[in-house]
Design a protein around this motif. Structure first.
Motif, short mmCIF file in Angstrom:
data_model
loop_
_atom_site.label_atom_id
_atom_site.label_comp_id
_atom_site.label_asym_id
_atom_site.label_seq_id
_atom_site.Cartn_x
_atom_site.Cartn_y
_atom_site.Cartn_z
N SER A 159 0.96 -1.17 0.02
CA SER A 159 -0.05 0.13 -0.02
C SER A 159 0.92 1.18 -0.03
O SER A 159 1.73 1.39 0.75
CB SER A 159 -0.93 0.12 1.29
N THR A 160 0.64 2.06 -0.87
CA THR A 160 1.23 3.47 -0.98
C THR A 160 0.69 4.69 -1.02
O THR A 160 -0.64 4.44 -1.62
CB THR A 160 2.26 3.67 -2.40
N PHE A 161 0.42 5.47 0.02
CA PHE A 161 -0.15 6.75 0.00
C PHE A 161 0.61 7.82 0.58
O PHE A 161 1.85 7.79 0.82
CB PHE A 161 -1.36 6.45 1.30
N THR A 162 0.00 9.14 0.55
CA THR A 162 0.73 10.01 0.81
C THR A 162 0.08 10.86 2.10
O THR A 162 -1.09 11.35 2.22
CB THR A 162 0.75 11.24 -0.41
N PRO A 163 0.73 10.42 3.32
CA PRO A 163 -0.02 11.04 4.48
C PRO A 163 0.02 12.63 4.74
O PRO A 163 0.82 13.35 4.01
CB PRO A 163 1.17 10.61 5.74
N GLU A 164 -1.05 13.05 5.36
CA GLU A 164 -1.07 14.63 5.68
C GLU A 164 -0.79 15.11 7.08
O GLU A 164 -0.85 13.94 8.14
CB GLU A 164 -2.56 14.93 5.62
N ARG A 165 -0.24 15.99 7.41
CA ARG A 165 0.24 16.69 8.67
C ARG A 165 -0.91 16.10 9.48
O ARG A 165 -2.04 16.43 9.32
CB ARG A 165 0.43 18.11 8.72
N SER A 166 -0.29 15.82 10.89
CA SER A 166 -0.99 15.67 11.88
C SER A 166 -2.18 14.48 11.85
O SER A 166 -3.31 14.78 12.67
CB SER A 166 -1.75 17.13 12.52
N LYS A 167 -2.21 13.72 11.04
CA LYS A 167 -3.26 12.66 10.59
C LYS A 167 -2.87 11.57 11.07
O LYS A 167 -1.81 11.08 11.48
CB LYS A 167 -3.71 12.80 9.23
N VAL A 168 -3.64 10.53 11.56
CA VAL A 168 -3.37 9.27 11.95
C VAL A 168 -4.02 8.24 11.13
O VAL A 168 -5.19 8.47 10.60
CB VAL A 168 -3.92 8.75 13.52
N ILE A 213 -12.27 6.36 7.35
CA ILE A 213 -12.04 6.88 6.19
C ILE A 213 -11.13 6.10 5.04
O ILE A 213 -10.04 6.23 5.35
CB ILE A 213 -11.95 8.26 6.11
N PRO A 214 -11.50 5.43 4.09
CA PRO A 214 -10.57 4.76 3.07
C PRO A 214 -9.87 5.64 2.63
O PRO A 214 -10.08 6.83 2.14
CB PRO A 214 -11.61 4.04 2.33
N VAL A 215 -8.29 5.26 2.40
CA VAL A 215 -7.38 6.05 1.75
C VAL A 215 -7.12 5.54 0.43
O VAL A 215 -7.00 4.32 0.42
CB VAL A 215 -6.28 6.50 2.69
N ALA A 216 -7.27 6.25 -0.68
CA ALA A 216 -7.01 5.70 -1.97
C ALA A 216 -5.09 5.34 -2.00
O ALA A 216 -4.60 6.34 -1.49
CB ALA A 216 -7.09 6.49 -3.10
N SER A 217 -5.03 4.19 -2.48
CA SER A 217 -3.64 3.79 -2.92
C SER A 217 -3.01 4.50 -4.10
O SER A 217 -3.63 4.48 -4.98
CB SER A 217 -3.33 2.29 -2.67
N LEU A 218 -1.58 4.87 -4.00
CA LEU A 218 -1.00 5.12 -5.18
C LEU A 218 -0.51 4.01 -5.87
O LEU A 218 -0.47 3.19 -5.30
CB LEU A 218 0.11 6.15 -4.79
N PRO A 219 -0.33 4.19 -7.17
CA PRO A 219 0.43 3.41 -8.02
C PRO A 219 1.61 2.92 -7.74
O PRO A 219 2.35 3.72 -7.14
CB PRO A 219 0.01 3.78 -9.42
#
Length: 184
Positions: free
Chosen positions: A143-152, A178-184
């Motif tokens: 799974s690859t995603f881009t986290p945002e500041r101060s999030k869990v 909340i589902p997070v979309a995975s990057l390719p």
């Protein structure tokens, strides 16, 4: 006798080189001693927190991560988690399972790491284990995603019947997934 001793010494010296395509930051009894729980990570204004868990079966799941800004491109093994039955069996049974797994096997109920905000973050989950008379292997799932500041975020390796899945959720608000979309 000397040949046997030399052979054994050379065998144990070459073992660490067998896993040269990954780094291993996972806790060990030798380096970390007896741990009754995994280290916790705090969320701050510059980073995100990533929690890695397994659900649906008690097979151990090894998690590795890769940070985009890390100069070493190899995956970094963070450790192994196991679903100990919390919420499904009596509380004291789950607590005993967690303590025994954490202290002896270094299998924790969850792992936590800090992630750089606004940088791609990759999590790899791999399950391997044996139950009475059966073996189980699943993954590696990426799974690859881009986290945002101060999030869990929660990366959950799920056993569903005879297969497995890995999903990423934003759990900054604990009552929401909340589902997070995975990057390719």
């Amino acid at each position: 006798m000397k040949k046997t001793t030399l052979l054994l010494i050379s065998f144990f010296l070459t073992l660490p080189g067998c896993k040269s395509n990954v780094r291993d930051s996972s806790p060990t009894l030798l380096n970390n001693g007896i741990q009754l729980q995994q280290n916790k990570v705090a969320v701050d204004g510059q980073h995100a927190k990533v929690i890695m868990k397994a659900s649906g079966a008690t097979y151990p799941v090894e998690f590795s991560i890769r940070r985009a800004a890390d100069p070493d491109p190899r995956m970094d093994v963070q450790g192994t988690v196991a679903d100990t039955g919390r919420g499904k069996v009596f509380g004291w049974i789950a607590k005993v399972n967690e303590t025994v797994h954490s202290a002896t096997l270094k299998h924790f109920p969850q792992l936590e790491v800090q992630a750089d905000a606004d940088q791609p973050f990759q999590v790899l989950g791999y399950a391997s284990g044996e139950s009475i008379g059966t073996g189980h292997r699943c993954g590696p799932l990426r799974s690859t995603f881009t986290p945002e500041r101060s999030k869990v975020y929660l990366v959950e390796f799920q056993f569903v019947g005879d297969r497995c899945e890995q999903h990423v959720y934003d759990v900054t608000q604990p009552q929401e997934r909340i589902p997070v979309a995975s990057l390719p």
